[in-house]
Design a protein around this motif. Sequence first.
Motif, mmCIF file in Angstrom:
data_model
loop_
_atom_site.group_PDB
_atom_site.id
_atom_site.type_symbol
_atom_site.label_atom_id
_atom_site.label_comp_id
_atom_site.label_asym_id
_atom_site.label_seq_id
_atom_site.Cartn_x
_atom_site.Cartn_y
_atom_site.Cartn_z
ATOM 1 N N ILE A 86 0.869 -1.171 0.000
ATOM 2 C CA ILE A 86 0.000 0.000 0.000
ATOM 3 C C ILE A 86 0.907 1.222 0.000
ATOM 4 N N ILE A 87 0.763 2.052 -1.024
ATOM 5 C CA ILE A 87 1.626 3.216 -1.185
ATOM 6 C C ILE A 87 0.797 4.468 -0.935
ATOM 7 N N THR A 88 1.286 5.304 -0.062
ATOM 8 C CA THR A 88 0.667 6.607 0.172
ATOM 9 C C THR A 88 1.611 7.693 -0.335
ATOM 10 N N ALA A 89 1.267 8.946 -0.042
ATOM 11 C CA ALA A 89 2.086 10.055 -0.532
ATOM 12 C C ALA A 89 3.405 10.188 0.206
ATOM 13 N N ASP A 90 3.552 9.533 1.367
ATOM 14 C CA ASP A 90 4.790 9.699 2.135
ATOM 15 C C ASP A 90 5.262 8.427 2.815
ATOM 16 N N GLU A 91 4.627 7.267 2.551
ATOM 17 C CA GLU A 91 5.076 6.029 3.171
ATOM 18 C C GLU A 91 4.604 4.836 2.349
ATOM 19 N N VAL A 92 5.271 3.699 2.588
ATOM 20 C CA VAL A 92 4.947 2.455 1.903
ATOM 21 C C VAL A 92 4.742 1.367 2.944
ATOM 22 N N LEU A 93 3.630 0.649 2.820
ATOM 23 C CA LEU A 93 3.349 -0.504 3.669
ATOM 24 C C LEU A 93 3.494 -1.754 2.812
ATOM 25 N N LEU A 94 4.424 -2.618 3.194
ATOM 26 C CA LEU A 94 4.730 -3.821 2.417
ATOM 27 C C LEU A 94 4.452 -5.044 3.271
ATOM 28 N N ARG A 95 3.731 -5.984 2.695
ATOM 29 C CA ARG A 95 3.309 -7.160 3.456
ATOM 30 C C ARG A 95 4.366 -8.260 3.414
ATOM 31 N N ASP A 96 4.457 -8.998 4.527
ATOM 32 C CA ASP A 96 5.365 -10.141 4.677
ATOM 33 C C ASP A 96 6.795 -9.773 4.271
ATOM 34 N N PRO A 97 7.439 -8.858 5.000
ATOM 35 C CA PRO A 97 8.789 -8.415 4.597
ATOM 36 C C PRO A 97 9.858 -9.478 4.770
ATOM 37 N N ALA A 98 9.592 -10.534 5.550
ATOM 38 C CA ALA A 98 10.600 -11.579 5.758
ATOM 39 C C ALA A 98 10.578 -12.637 4.661
ATOM 40 N N GLU A 99 9.643 -12.544 3.736
ATOM 41 C CA GLU A 99 9.591 -13.530 2.650
ATOM 42 C C GLU A 99 10.808 -13.384 1.744
ATOM 43 N N GLU A 100 11.225 -14.510 1.201
ATOM 44 C CA GLU A 100 12.477 -14.538 0.430
ATOM 45 C C GLU A 100 12.440 -13.590 -0.761
ATOM 46 N N ASN A 101 11.322 -13.539 -1.473
ATOM 47 C CA ASN A 101 11.233 -12.688 -2.657
ATOM 48 C C ASN A 101 10.960 -11.227 -2.332
ATOM 49 N N VAL A 102 10.563 -10.934 -1.091
ATOM 50 C CA VAL A 102 10.225 -9.561 -0.707
ATOM 51 C C VAL A 102 11.429 -8.829 -0.110
ATOM 52 N N VAL A 103 12.375 -9.574 0.461
ATOM 53 C CA VAL A 103 13.540 -8.947 1.103
ATOM 54 C C VAL A 103 14.311 -8.043 0.138
ATOM 55 N N PRO A 104 14.614 -8.473 -1.105
ATOM 56 C CA PRO A 104 15.316 -7.548 -2.025
ATOM 57 C C PRO A 104 14.506 -6.287 -2.336
ATOM 58 N N ILE A 105 13.190 -6.384 -2.345
ATOM 59 C CA ILE A 105 12.366 -5.207 -2.618
ATOM 60 C C ILE A 105 12.460 -4.219 -1.469
ATOM 61 N N VAL A 106 12.454 -4.733 -0.243
ATOM 62 C CA VAL A 106 12.601 -3.860 0.924
ATOM 63 C C VAL A 106 13.941 -3.134 0.876
ATOM 64 N N GLU A 107 14.992 -3.854 0.538
ATOM 65 C CA GLU A 107 16.318 -3.235 0.465
ATOM 66 C C GLU A 107 16.372 -2.174 -0.636
ATOM 67 N N GLU A 108 15.732 -2.467 -1.771
ATOM 68 C CA GLU A 108 15.736 -1.500 -2.868
ATOM 69 C C GLU A 108 14.926 -0.256 -2.510
ATOM 70 N N LEU A 109 13.814 -0.435 -1.824
ATOM 71 C CA LEU A 109 13.026 0.713 -1.379
ATOM 72 C C LEU A 109 13.810 1.570 -0.397
ATOM 73 N N CYS A 159 8.843 -7.140 -12.835
ATOM 74 C CA CYS A 159 9.266 -7.397 -14.216
ATOM 75 C C CYS A 159 10.564 -8.197 -14.251
ATOM 76 N N SER A 160 11.503 -7.836 -13.384
ATOM 77 C CA SER A 160 12.762 -8.580 -13.317
ATOM 78 C C SER A 160 12.533 -10.005 -12.832
ATOM 79 N N TYR A 161 11.625 -10.162 -11.868
ATOM 80 C CA TYR A 161 11.335 -11.495 -11.326
ATOM 81 C C TYR A 161 10.740 -12.397 -12.402
ATOM 82 N N LEU A 162 9.748 -11.901 -13.119
ATOM 83 C CA LEU A 162 9.118 -12.707 -14.161
ATOM 84 C C LEU A 162 10.072 -12.973 -15.320
ATOM 85 N N ASP A 163 10.912 -11.995 -15.641
ATOM 86 C CA ASP A 163 11.886 -12.202 -16.716
ATOM 87 C C ASP A 163 12.921 -13.244 -16.309
#
Length: 392
Positions: A86-109, A159-163
Amino acid sequence: MAREVVAVAAEAQAALKKKTAAARSWILLDSSGEGTILDVDKYAIMHRVQIHARDLRILDPLLSYPSTILGRERAIVLNLEHIKAIITADEVLLRDPAEENVVPIVEELQRRLPLASVVNNAHGEGRENVTGQHDVEVVEEDESPFEFRALEVALEAICSYLDARTSELETAAYPALDELTSKISSRNLDRVRKLKSAMTRLTARVQKVRDELEQLLDDDDDMADLYLSRKLAGASSPVSGSSMPNWLPASPTIGSRISRASRASAATIHGNENDVEELEMLLEAYFMQIDGTLNKLTTLREYIDDTEDYINIQLDNHRNQLIQLELFLSSGTVSLSIYSLVAGIFGMNIPYSWNDDHEHVFKWVVILSGLVSGFLFIFIIAYARHKGLIGS
């Protein structure tokens, strides 16, 4: 007593599971890139970002929802495969941050979100003079809003994940198909069957993401709903702020109407209500990338179809060869039946005297029967070739 203890333990475990299911782990990332783990239920999330339960239900991993990007009054609801945010104008809420595929996204954010504040701080001291203020305004105009930077990270990740999954499938599929072409066996057929099933599932996932991006690009109003910072600025202006009651955002339908009304009010002040070029360029870039991934899968499917056609041709050829062999054997059987008929006639236990003192008759009967059988076999094969029933 033991049964009561076991029952109490089972109830406690069930309550713990229920509580765990109710409270999902989220990570909150602000504009400075700082992350905070939140173990809250859906009602707390709904109250924080002001969205409805049906929007939050899209992000439930226990429910199967297609890839979706929804623009609401104060948030963007993002469901792209494993990326549920969930993205707002000043913050991002990301679900299940400990999941293997989500950890790189958290780091990139965390790496890319703080860029705006860093740039603004670097130019903060120059705001006292006219030249410095002009430089800051130029930087702020060239800089993407917070929600677009977060959206870009999510789109780039999916896109990178699916590619990457497509490349892995291509690496495994092409050698397997070539091996099946050279040798048709049960092992190779089962291997290709599994790869084709995986390709069909991956194609459906890529197609859903592509369709969602194409739908957004086709509707300027939907793209305008994603401009959260613009809507926030329009809501804080005197024109839109005085005409927006507090109870109206309670409904998503009314909220979308308010969104358009607030943008129309902001257009009077800022003159950029219909300007969605920045978001359109962002979405087009990743639409082309996901479309390229879909083209790879389409090419792989065509290669699989061509391999299946080649295998079917090979099997038809083998089947035709078996039919020809059966024709040869049947023709030989018919020819030998003539020889067997003659032998059966002379082998009857019937007394007759015409063969007395004629020992040479046996020799001629054997020779003539063999010649008739041979000529009959040659005639049948020649006739079959003349009619095109067998190859030359």
